[in-house]
Design a protein around this motif. Structure first.
Motif, PDB file in Angstrom:
ATOM      1  N   LEU A 134       7.838   0.210   3.981  1.00 18.62           N
ATOM      2  CA  LEU A 134       8.883   0.017   2.965  1.00 18.62           C
ATOM      3  C   LEU A 134      10.010  -0.841   3.498  1.00 18.62           C
ATOM      4  CD1 LEU A 134       9.196   3.563   1.321  1.00 18.62           C
ATOM      5  CD2 LEU A 134       8.143   1.515   0.361  1.00 18.62           C
ATOM      6  N   ALA A 135      10.414  -0.566   4.743  1.00 17.48           N
ATOM      7  CA  ALA A 135      11.503  -1.355   5.334  1.00 17.48           C
ATOM      8  C   ALA A 135      11.139  -2.832   5.406  1.00 17.48           C
ATOM      9  CB  ALA A 135      11.824  -0.815   6.729  1.00 17.48           C
ATOM     10  N   GLY A 145       0.778  -1.241   0.000  1.00 14.54           N
ATOM     11  CA  GLY A 145       0.000   0.000   0.000  1.00 14.54           C
ATOM     12  C   GLY A 145       0.799   1.276   0.000  1.00 14.54           C
ATOM     13  N   VAL A 146       2.015   1.239  -0.550  1.00 17.73           N
ATOM     14  CA  VAL A 146       2.865   2.429  -0.584  1.00 17.73           C
ATOM     15  C   VAL A 146       3.277   2.711  -2.031  1.00 17.73           C
ATOM     16  CG1 VAL A 146       4.991   3.506   0.225  1.00 17.73           C
ATOM     17  CG2 VAL A 146       3.735   1.944   1.731  1.00 17.73           C
ATOM     18  N   ARG A 147       3.135   3.954  -2.452  1.00 13.66           N
ATOM     19  CA  ARG A 147       3.563   4.355  -3.787  1.00 13.66           C
ATOM     20  C   ARG A 147       4.911   5.053  -3.717  1.00 13.66           C
ATOM     21  NH1 ARG A 147      -2.089   6.009  -4.656  1.00 13.66           N
ATOM     22  NH2 ARG A 147      -3.064   4.525  -6.090  1.00 13.66           N
ATOM     23  N   ALA A 175       6.193   8.137   8.868  1.00 15.14           N
ATOM     24  CA  ALA A 175       6.766   7.073   9.701  1.00 15.14           C
ATOM     25  C   ALA A 175       6.148   5.723   9.364  1.00 15.14           C
ATOM     26  CB  ALA A 175       6.555   7.401  11.173  1.00 15.14           C
ATOM     27  N   ARG A 176       4.826   5.697   9.176  1.00  8.53           N
ATOM     28  CA  ARG A 176       4.167   4.426   8.864  1.00  8.53           C
ATOM     29  C   ARG A 176       4.583   3.918   7.483  1.00  8.53           C
ATOM     30  NH1 ARG A 176      -1.132   2.669   7.122  1.00  8.53           N
ATOM     31  NH2 ARG A 176      -1.839   4.819   6.854  1.00  8.53           N
ATOM     32  N   THR A 216       3.189  16.087   0.980  1.00  3.43           N
ATOM     33  CA  THR A 216       1.748  15.895   1.143  1.00  3.43           C
ATOM     34  C   THR A 216       1.384  15.014   2.329  1.00  3.43           C
ATOM     35  OG1 THR A 216       1.735  13.972  -0.338  1.00  3.43           O
ATOM     36  CG2 THR A 216       1.408  16.137  -1.346  1.00  3.43           C
ATOM     37  N   LEU A 217       2.356  14.393   2.958  1.00  2.00           N
ATOM     38  CA  LEU A 217       2.100  13.439   4.031  1.00  2.00           C
ATOM     39  C   LEU A 217       2.312  14.076   5.397  1.00  2.00           C
ATOM     40  CD1 LEU A 217       3.984  10.350   2.546  1.00  2.00           C
ATOM     41  CD2 LEU A 217       1.521  10.776   2.485  1.00  2.00           C
ATOM     42  N   SER A 218       1.601  13.560   6.385  1.00  2.00           N
ATOM     43  CA  SER A 218       1.856  13.979   7.761  1.00  2.00           C
ATOM     44  C   SER A 218       3.066  13.209   8.279  1.00  2.00           C
ATOM     45  CB  SER A 218       0.638  13.685   8.639  1.00  2.00           C
ATOM     46  OG  SER A 218       0.459  12.285   8.788  1.00  2.00           O
TER      47      SER A 218
END
Length: 478
Positions: free
Chosen positions: A471-472, A430-432, A465-466, A458-460
């Motif tokens: 990704l890690a 779920g990460v672009r 962090a999430r 654009t991200l908080s």
């Protein structure tokens, strides 16, 4: 440090504003050195015989604009001013307007990720922090008393007042040397690129950094120019390769190259100017699209400020610093090209409405732009630092680049994995993320190791962090 703030209890100006303005003025003038400690809000309140909430409001405003910093359990310290914006302004707005502006800041809220994804897009900005009430109020002020003049055709180059304000900002913040008459205001960079094509004529070959901002390439290519990609080294566009390319115009982003994040050193800038001066009709197009946001070191003045022969065409925009929908960009032409502009295309009407131009003029002249930039730099630095901290688990597998400025960073893989593999792994959780090959004029010429681009504007900080955690986990399995 003991502060002797000269407050006037008889003034209509709120006490917290008087304290804020005095400390800000002392910092700007260099009378309060970076790193020096300030008295606590309690001590200062007792010393000035005011409430603690008054001194806290003053410190909070200074914190928001980056003039001071706070260290937990240690107190407040004078910040470093190298990257803060300073501009001449009109008289201070009224108390009511200032109170309304404070309400703007309280409206900021977190944003939800779009369709459930965490999108590290490098193209967006933080619109949650846009000063909506201030912009709305300036819009009303512009149309008060039925100002009919704003519904007539204006100057084709843009409103004189706005061009003067832009010129003052560029000189103070970027070291650009120009007269207002050299500035052309247009609706977006694409329009100005097309206008520049009409000014230069078709007898040029244009060199572009590779990788580069593809939209600029598309526009120049659509205008019929032969565009030749020139590879970069650690300092930016290679002047040796530029010389053998046969180009007579070079499009560069020296302050923060997109997408690599390279900040061109002064030596390479001098080399480019030497190249331009070596030919009769050679020019450098300097795209200074996001120089306002810098996190380490002192800002490097614009290439245009080093130009003594009229070879640099300077381009800037308010899309990154205010909002993309404002659609106001500007171009500074050398004197020779300014004359050609008047001869060939001076009859083109301005593509930005006079109403929008006046709103932006008021935003700059009343000091709102300065405060907004300094505040956004603080916000973006917080997000930038959050991302750098969050990707530490990846540092054994990736090299970090482009972290000194701008609104994105790059991660280059050390393990020989493919770009598509990393993008697909990220998408599965779920990460672009975005591969750097998409920024090459000819993607097949990309010889770089696998590199992904992560934007954070654009991200908080919580989303950053999430997303980095996801990704890690995803990339550790491949």
């Amino acid at each position: 440090m003991e502060l002797l703030v000269p407050i006037d209890t008889q003034s209509k100006k709120p006490l917290y504003e008087q304290i804020y303005e005095y400390i800000r003025g002392e910092i700007r003038a260099g009378r309060m050195q970076a790193g020096s400690r300030l008295p606590s809000t309690r001590v200062l309140a007792e010393h000035l015989k005011v409430s603690r909430s008054t001194t806290q409001m003053a410190y909070d405003q200074l914190l928001a604009e980056g003039y001071i910093g706070a260290v937990p359990c240690r107190g407040y310290f004078v910040g470093h001013l190298e990257t803060l914006v300073e501009m001449e302004t009109l008289p201070e707005p009224s108390r009511a307007m200032r109170m309304q502006e404070e309400e703007d800041e309280e409206e900021i809220s977190g944003r939800a990720t779009v369709d459930g994804w965490i999108d590290f897009s490098p193209r967006g900005i933080d619109l949650d922090s846009f000063p909506y009430n201030t912009w709305r109020r300036l819009s009303k002020d512009t149309l008060v008393d039925d100002n009919k003049e704003f519904f007539h055709s204006g100057n084709p180059q843009g409103e004189p007042g706005l061009r003067e304000a832009i010129g003052r900002y560029l000189h103070g913040a970027r070291g650009v040397n120009c007269r207002p008459e050299q500035i052309i205001v247009g609706a977006g960079s694409e329009y100005l690129w097309m206008l520049l094509g009409l000014i230069l004529g078709t007898g040029h070959r244009i060199a572009m950094e590779n990788p580069t901002y593809k939209q600029a390439y598309r526009v120049f290519h659509s205008l019929g120019y032969e565009v030749c990609p020139v590879e970069m080294d650690a300092s930016g566009m290679s002047t040796e390769l530029l010389t053998v390319s046969g180009a007579s115009v070079a499009y560069v982003m020296p302050s923060h190259q997109y997408p690599t994040g390279i900040v061109m050193p002064v030596g390479r800038r001098q080399e480019l100017l030497h190249w331009a001066n070596a030919g009769p009709e050679r020019y450098l197009i300097e795209d200074d699209y996001d120089s306002e946001f810098r996190y380490r070191g002192k800002p490097v003045p614009a290439l245009q400020g080093l130009d003594r022969q009229g070879r640099v065409i300077y381009l800037g925009t308010f899309s990154k610093s205010i909002a993309p929908a404002i659609r106001v960009s500007y171009m500074v032409l050398p004197e020779k090209l300014l004359q050609i502009y008047h001869e060939r295309v001076g009859f083109y009407a301005s593509t930005v409405s006079r109403i929008d131009q006046n709103i932006l003029y008021q935003f700059i002249e009343r000091g709102f732009y300065e405060r907004h930039l300094n505040r956004m730099r603080t916000i973006y630095k917080g997000k930038h630092d959050a991302l750098i901290s969050a990707i530490r688990p990846l540092e054994d597998d990736f090299d970090l680049q482009g972290e000194r400025a701008g609104l994105h960073i790059l991660l280059t893989d050390r393990r020989g994995r493919g770009e598509k593999e990393l993008i697909d792994r990220a998408a599965a959780v779920g990460v672009r993320v975005y591969g750097i090959s998409g920024y090459y004029i000819h993607p097949e010429c990309n010889h770089r190791p696998c590199t992904v681009v992560l934007g954070f504007a654009t991200l908080s900080e919580a989303e950053i962090a999430r997303g980095a955690g996801l990704l890690a986990a995803a990339w550790s399995m491949c």
